[in-house]
Design a protein around this motif. Sequence first.
Motif, short mmCIF file in Angstrom:
data_model
loop_
_atom_site.label_atom_id
_atom_site.label_comp_id
_atom_site.label_asym_id
_atom_site.label_seq_id
_atom_site.Cartn_x
_atom_site.Cartn_y
_atom_site.Cartn_z
N LEU A 1 0.83 -1.20 0.00
CA LEU A 1 0.00 0.00 0.00
C LEU A 1 0.87 1.26 0.00
O LEU A 1 0.63 2.20 -0.77
CB LEU A 1 -0.92 -0.02 1.23
CG LEU A 1 -1.76 1.22 1.49
CD1 LEU A 1 -2.76 1.44 0.38
CD2 LEU A 1 -2.48 1.08 2.84
N ILE B 1 0.99 3.99 -3.19
CA ILE B 1 0.69 5.41 -3.02
C ILE B 1 1.89 6.27 -3.37
O ILE B 1 1.77 7.31 -4.04
CB ILE B 1 0.23 5.68 -1.57
CG1 ILE B 1 -1.13 5.01 -1.32
CG2 ILE B 1 0.14 7.18 -1.30
CD1 ILE B 1 -1.64 5.16 0.09
N ILE C 1 -4.67 6.04 -5.94
CA ILE C 1 -4.47 6.55 -4.58
C ILE C 1 -5.77 6.43 -3.79
O ILE C 1 -5.78 5.98 -2.63
CB ILE C 1 -3.99 8.01 -4.63
CG1 ILE C 1 -2.62 8.09 -5.33
CG2 ILE C 1 -3.90 8.59 -3.23
CD1 ILE C 1 -2.15 9.51 -5.59
N SER C 2 -6.88 6.82 -4.42
CA SER C 2 -8.19 6.75 -3.76
C SER C 2 -8.54 5.31 -3.37
O SER C 2 -8.97 5.04 -2.24
CB SER C 2 -9.26 7.32 -4.69
OG SER C 2 -10.55 7.00 -4.25
N SER D 1 -6.52 2.75 -3.00
CA SER D 1 -5.59 2.24 -1.98
C SER D 1 -6.01 2.65 -0.58
O SER D 1 -5.95 1.86 0.37
CB SER D 1 -4.17 2.73 -2.28
OG SER D 1 -3.71 2.24 -3.52
N VAL D 2 -6.46 3.91 -0.45
CA VAL D 2 -6.86 4.40 0.86
C VAL D 2 -8.20 3.81 1.30
O VAL D 2 -8.34 3.28 2.41
CB VAL D 2 -6.94 5.95 0.86
CG1 VAL D 2 -7.53 6.46 2.17
CG2 VAL D 2 -5.56 6.54 0.64
N SER D 3 -9.21 3.88 0.41
CA SER D 3 -10.56 3.47 0.81
C SER D 3 -10.72 1.95 0.90
O SER D 3 -11.34 1.44 1.83
CB SER D 3 -11.59 4.03 -0.18
OG SER D 3 -11.36 3.55 -1.49
N LEU E 1 -6.76 0.24 2.73
CA LEU E 1 -6.48 0.70 4.09
C LEU E 1 -7.73 0.63 4.97
O LEU E 1 -7.72 0.01 6.05
CB LEU E 1 -5.94 2.12 4.06
CG LEU E 1 -5.61 2.74 5.43
CD1 LEU E 1 -4.53 1.93 6.13
CD2 LEU E 1 -5.17 4.20 5.27
N SER F 1 -11.18 10.46 -0.36
CA SER F 1 -9.73 10.30 -0.54
C SER F 1 -9.29 10.78 -1.93
O SER F 1 -8.18 11.30 -2.09
CB SER F 1 -9.32 8.84 -0.32
OG SER F 1 -10.04 7.98 -1.17
#
Length: 596
Positions: free
Chosen positions: A121, A125, A436-437, A439-441, A444, A465
């Motif tokens: 992750l 990012i 990126i969005s 990976s975060v939502s 993560l 995100s």
Amino acid sequence: MTLNVLTFLFIGASFALYIGIAIWTRAGSTREFYIAGGGVSPMANGMATAADWMSAASFLSLAGVIAFMGRDGSAFLMGWTGGYVMLALLLAPYLRKFGKFTVPDFIGDRYDASLARGLALLCAILISFIYVAGQMRGVGIVFSRYLQVQIEWGVLIGMAIVFCYAVLGGMKGITYTQVAQYCVMICAFLVPALFLSLLMSGHLLPQLGLGAQLDDGRTVLQTLDEMLTELGFDPYTQGQRSTWDRFMLTLVLMCGTAGLPHIIVRFFTVPNVRDARESAGWALVFIALLYTSVPGVAAFGRINLIQTLNGPDQQGVAYEAMPDWFRTWEGAGLIAWHDHNGDGRVQYAAGSVADGGRPVFSGERGEMGERLLSNPSSGEFDPTRQPFASEIYIDHDILVLANPEIAMLPEWVVALVAAGAVAAALSTAAGLLLVISTSVSHDLMKRTLRPNMSDRQELRFARLSAVLALLLAGYFGINPPGFVAEVVALAFGLAAATVFPAIVLGIFCRRMNSAGAVSGMLVGLFSTLAYVIYFKFMGGQEAQWVLGVSPEAFGALAMVLNFATALVVMCLTPAPPESVQRLIDNVRIPRGTRWQ
């Protein structure tokens, strides 16, 4: 109609098309936001993949890099093209069959470890953000030139457009917008390429350009070699990099692009594995249309540029006699002139016009009309002394953008290139922001911190995100750190040194475990960062390069270290669970075969 009116018309029409598609394809679920519902046709997905692949770097910079670097620039052409072939044939079908649409998700489930997921992750990012920061700056430069606004306003306009179809539409909006962007982009590249080829060589196809004969009977390559040698440059067909370093640069670009997360996710937007393979074939065809034209466009553009700046006698052209395009691009900061010898002529030769090769503009023009400041340490101009033999600063990105104006092509062609440049700058930025969005939502929040949250909550986190990533990328587009230009290549190096080995070993080595994968990724990550930071920002010298490998190419060595570390640690630690090994066998071996 005037050029400005045509430019606004072409760009405005493309904006209306993109926003209309975003409204029509607004995502209503996380599946539509992440992978466009998995129902995109192979041909449409191939077109969208090509648009995602051919970023501003491909559309704006690749021809310029080859034009000004000559043989050394071939590493970028071979590396980026070969990287896609490697991804399409070696990785994409297996990843699609595994069923995990993000790199951290694949690594986390394959190695059955939260630590591996977290490290993947972080890498995803980091790679995506380094890449997107340069893309947003490209958005600002393109908009500032063609919309006649400040770069800051250009970045803000680009952010607004990307917000409409990336944040609202997610992958569904991005996919169908990128289909439209590819059509705009390929027309904008090929139309002037066909014009240039026909005007200069008599051949319609730019793919035949390098070996074509000009009016004097010499081939394009012979002409360029002689022109550049006369002006003090190295011959076009002779590179400055060693063969070894050029090979390592090509390798890192190939493996790095094969590991870029925003391209991998595109193979999950089609219904099944067969369609993923078919879409990969379509994408390769669509990419080849542009990439096979690049060498001819680069050579034609460099010849035109030299002849325009230096004139037929190679003594330079008076500034007052320079065409309007020169002053236009001078205002955009992509070309600049400093009259060292005070003769009022623009003279282009080998060497750097200013300390460090960077343009420094004054608020007012000099005595001869120049805007570039330069302060040679000697205080006097000496045409035999480097690095001040040249009076011209030329940004590599100018070639494709200014080619139609330099060659005096019709104004509608110039406007078309403007629309294509905008499409190229926006297409990849949207794909990277979505990575990126996601990976975060998803990786993560959903898979790590809040596994019980609903689909609606996850979609809300995804959009939030994406907005935060867009704002952060926009900030660095407006206020770029001094090293952004140098570290864009770092994205490819990091992908090759971290993600690529973990994916390859995860697919083809059933014995590979989480300890080996994590150890290899850590070695690849920190060795690449340390090497690049030392040589790019701490004054490291070329004589200190490890095995003669430049910082841009070091990701290939770090990749080897990753593979070696992972395999050694694997042999010293327990094998993964039998269920994981059976899962890998199922991914690699087709059903119904005797090897299953």
